[in-house]
Write a protein that holds these residues in place. Structure first.
Motif, PDB file in Angstrom:
ATOM      1  N   LEU A 213       0.835  -1.194   0.000  1.00 16.80           N
ATOM      2  CA  LEU A 213       0.000   0.000   0.000  1.00 16.80           C
ATOM      3  C   LEU A 213       0.873   1.249   0.000  1.00 16.80           C
ATOM      4  N   PRO A 214       0.480   2.255  -0.798  1.00 17.24           N
ATOM      5  CA  PRO A 214       1.227   3.512  -0.784  1.00 17.24           C
ATOM      6  C   PRO A 214       0.842   4.361   0.419  1.00 17.24           C
ATOM      7  N   ASP A 215       1.804   5.141   0.902  1.00 19.35           N
ATOM      8  CA  ASP A 215       1.484   6.112   1.945  1.00 19.35           C
ATOM      9  C   ASP A 215       1.081   7.429   1.265  1.00 19.35           C
TER      10      ASP A 215
ATOM     11  N   ILE B 172       2.335   7.010   9.831  1.00 21.31           N
ATOM     12  CA  ILE B 172       2.182   6.508   8.474  1.00 21.31           C
ATOM     13  C   ILE B 172       0.708   6.240   8.195  1.00 21.31           C
ATOM     14  N   VAL B 173       0.205   6.882   7.142  1.00 26.58           N
ATOM     15  CA  VAL B 173      -1.161   6.641   6.685  1.00 26.58           C
ATOM     16  C   VAL B 173      -1.054   5.940   5.337  1.00 26.58           C
ATOM     17  N   LEU B 174      -1.539   4.703   5.287  1.00 28.09           N
ATOM     18  CA  LEU B 174      -1.515   3.920   4.053  1.00 28.09           C
ATOM     19  C   LEU B 174      -2.868   4.012   3.367  1.00 28.09           C
ATOM     20  N   LEU B 175      -2.851   4.071   2.043  1.00 26.27           N
ATOM     21  CA  LEU B 175      -4.075   4.204   1.258  1.00 26.27           C
ATOM     22  C   LEU B 175      -4.465   2.859   0.653  1.00 26.27           C
ATOM     23  N   ASP B 176      -5.555   2.317   1.152  1.00 25.66           N
ATOM     24  CA  ASP B 176      -6.089   1.023   0.715  1.00 25.66           C
ATOM     25  C   ASP B 176      -7.268   1.279  -0.228  1.00 25.66           C
ATOM     26  N   GLU B 177      -6.962   1.805  -1.422  1.00 28.87           N
ATOM     27  CA  GLU B 177      -8.035   2.115  -2.373  1.00 28.87           C
ATOM     28  C   GLU B 177      -8.760   0.829  -2.748  1.00 28.87           C
ATOM     29  N   GLY B 178     -10.063   0.879  -2.657  1.00 28.96           N
ATOM     30  CA  GLY B 178     -10.873  -0.301  -2.940  1.00 28.96           C
ATOM     31  C   GLY B 178     -11.147  -1.143  -1.709  1.00 28.96           C
ATOM     32  N   GLY B 179     -10.443  -0.895  -0.618  1.00 30.13           N
ATOM     33  CA  GLY B 179     -10.687  -1.601   0.637  1.00 30.13           C
ATOM     34  C   GLY B 179     -10.313  -3.071   0.645  1.00 30.13           C
ATOM     35  N   GLU B 180      -9.430  -3.478  -0.249  1.00 30.06           N
ATOM     36  CA  GLU B 180      -9.052  -4.900  -0.323  1.00 30.06           C
ATOM     37  C   GLU B 180      -8.388  -5.383   0.969  1.00 30.06           C
TER      38      GLU B 180
ATOM     39  N   PRO C 190      -9.630   5.036   0.722  1.00 28.85           N
ATOM     40  CA  PRO C 190     -10.214   6.083  -0.111  1.00 28.85           C
ATOM     41  C   PRO C 190     -11.198   5.526  -1.143  1.00 28.85           C
ATOM     42  N   GLY C 191     -12.305   6.255  -1.295  1.00 28.57           N
ATOM     43  CA  GLY C 191     -13.291   5.885  -2.309  1.00 28.57           C
ATOM     44  C   GLY C 191     -14.194   4.731  -1.923  1.00 28.57           C
ATOM     45  N   THR C 192     -14.017   4.180  -0.747  1.00 30.45           N
ATOM     46  CA  THR C 192     -14.864   3.074  -0.308  1.00 30.45           C
ATOM     47  C   THR C 192     -15.316   3.316   1.127  1.00 30.45           C
ATOM     48  N   TYR C 193     -16.352   2.623   1.517  1.00 29.82           N
ATOM     49  CA  TYR C 193     -16.865   2.705   2.889  1.00 29.82           C
ATOM     50  C   TYR C 193     -17.110   4.158   3.313  1.00 29.82           C
ATOM     51  N   ALA C 194     -17.633   4.966   2.383  1.00 34.12           N
ATOM     52  CA  ALA C 194     -17.984   6.385   2.596  1.00 34.12           C
ATOM     53  C   ALA C 194     -16.766   7.290   2.794  1.00 34.12           C
ATOM     54  N   GLU C 195     -15.578   6.803   2.504  1.00 31.90           N
ATOM     55  CA  GLU C 195     -14.367   7.622   2.623  1.00 31.90           C
ATOM     56  C   GLU C 195     -14.199   8.479   1.376  1.00 31.90           C
ATOM     57  N   ARG C 196     -13.558   9.634   1.536  1.00 30.49           N
ATOM     58  CA  ARG C 196     -13.227  10.518   0.417  1.00 30.49           C
ATOM     59  C   ARG C 196     -12.352   9.759  -0.583  1.00 30.49           C
ATOM     60  N   ASN C 197     -12.265  10.274  -1.832  1.00 35.74           N
ATOM     61  CA  ASN C 197     -11.319   9.661  -2.771  1.00 35.74           C
ATOM     62  C   ASN C 197      -9.903  10.041  -2.326  1.00 35.74           C
ATOM     63  N   ALA C 198      -8.893   9.444  -2.921  1.00 29.77           N
ATOM     64  CA  ALA C 198      -7.514   9.605  -2.458  1.00 29.77           C
ATOM     65  C   ALA C 198      -7.068  11.064  -2.456  1.00 29.77           C
ATOM     66  N   ASN C 199      -7.344  11.807  -3.536  1.00 28.88           N
ATOM     67  CA  ASN C 199      -6.913  13.209  -3.594  1.00 28.88           C
ATOM     68  C   ASN C 199      -7.629  14.061  -2.552  1.00 28.88           C
ATOM     69  N   GLU C 200      -8.928  13.852  -2.381  1.00 29.82           N
ATOM     70  CA  GLU C 200      -9.679  14.592  -1.366  1.00 29.82           C
ATOM     71  C   GLU C 200      -9.175  14.252   0.037  1.00 29.82           C
ATOM     72  N   PHE C 201      -8.872  12.964   0.271  1.00 34.92           N
ATOM     73  CA  PHE C 201      -8.372  12.569   1.586  1.00 34.92           C
ATOM     74  C   PHE C 201      -7.039  13.245   1.877  1.00 34.92           C
ATOM     75  N   LYS C 202      -6.119  13.212   0.906  1.00 37.03           N
ATOM     76  CA  LYS C 202      -4.807  13.838   1.112  1.00 37.03           C
ATOM     77  C   LYS C 202      -4.949  15.325   1.425  1.00 37.03           C
TER      78      LYS C 202
END
Length: 171
Positions: free
Chosen positions: A40-42, A120-128, A95-107
């Motif tokens: 996962l990317p930070d 460290i905040v890791l981005l689990d896009e798609g919630g996998e 980001p983008g799942t479970y009512a979370e902002r998309n990655a750019n909005e979250f950042k």
């Protein structure tokens, strides 16, 4: 017939002893399932693999920007990270799942909030990864031993005292 029953009974007894010894060994070492690896990317784009932390204990926190309980615990999380304990703290948002902002909005949101922490905040896009760890709500915590095995999972806020207590009880 008597001579046939004795070896059979000894064989059964030996099998039972072996089974009980294996079970008690696993329980005494507090082994859980292997923690699923991830890549996962930070927030800066650096990719983190759980396997990079093999040999270290890891506290994994799943949280969301809309979760008031999660937000109220961020200052406490910063204190934990600054205490320089003998484990790594990784936090995960989806980001983008479970009512979370998309990655750019979250950042953008994260850079605008008041926080001093260098966590460290890791981005689990798609919630996998959220799904792989069988999380059901925010916040959720996972304790991983230095052997890469999950030793504990909890849903809800966990105090630093509780986090440290569990971290100190695992290898």
């Amino acid at each position: 017939m008597i001579t046939m029953k004795l070896p059979f009974r000894l064989l059964i007894l030996a099998a039972l002893l072996l089974a009980f010894t294996s079970c008690s060994e696993a329980l005494s070492e507090n082994r859980g399932p292997a923690a699923p690896d991830f890549a996962l990317p930070d927030l800066n784009g650096t990719v983190h693999h759980l396997d990079d932390y093999r040999g270290k204990k890891v506290y994994l926190l799943f949280w969301a920007s809309w979760c008031s309980i999660c937000l109220s615990g961020l200052n406490e999380m910063e204190e934990l990270i600054e205490s320089e304990e003998d484990f790594t703290v990784l936090t995960v948002v989806s980001p983008g799942t479970y009512a979370e902002r998309n990655a750019n909005e979250f950042k953008a949101w994260f850079s605008s909030i008041d926080h001093d922490g260098d966590f460290i905040v890791l981005l689990d896009e798609g919630g996998e990864v959220y799904g792989q760890y069988e999380m059901e709500a925010y916040p959720s915590s996972v304790w991983i031993g230095s052997d890469g095995r999950i030793t504990e999972r909890r849903t809800g806020h966990v105090t630093n005292y509780e986090i440290l207590e569990l971290m100190n009880s695992i290898r």
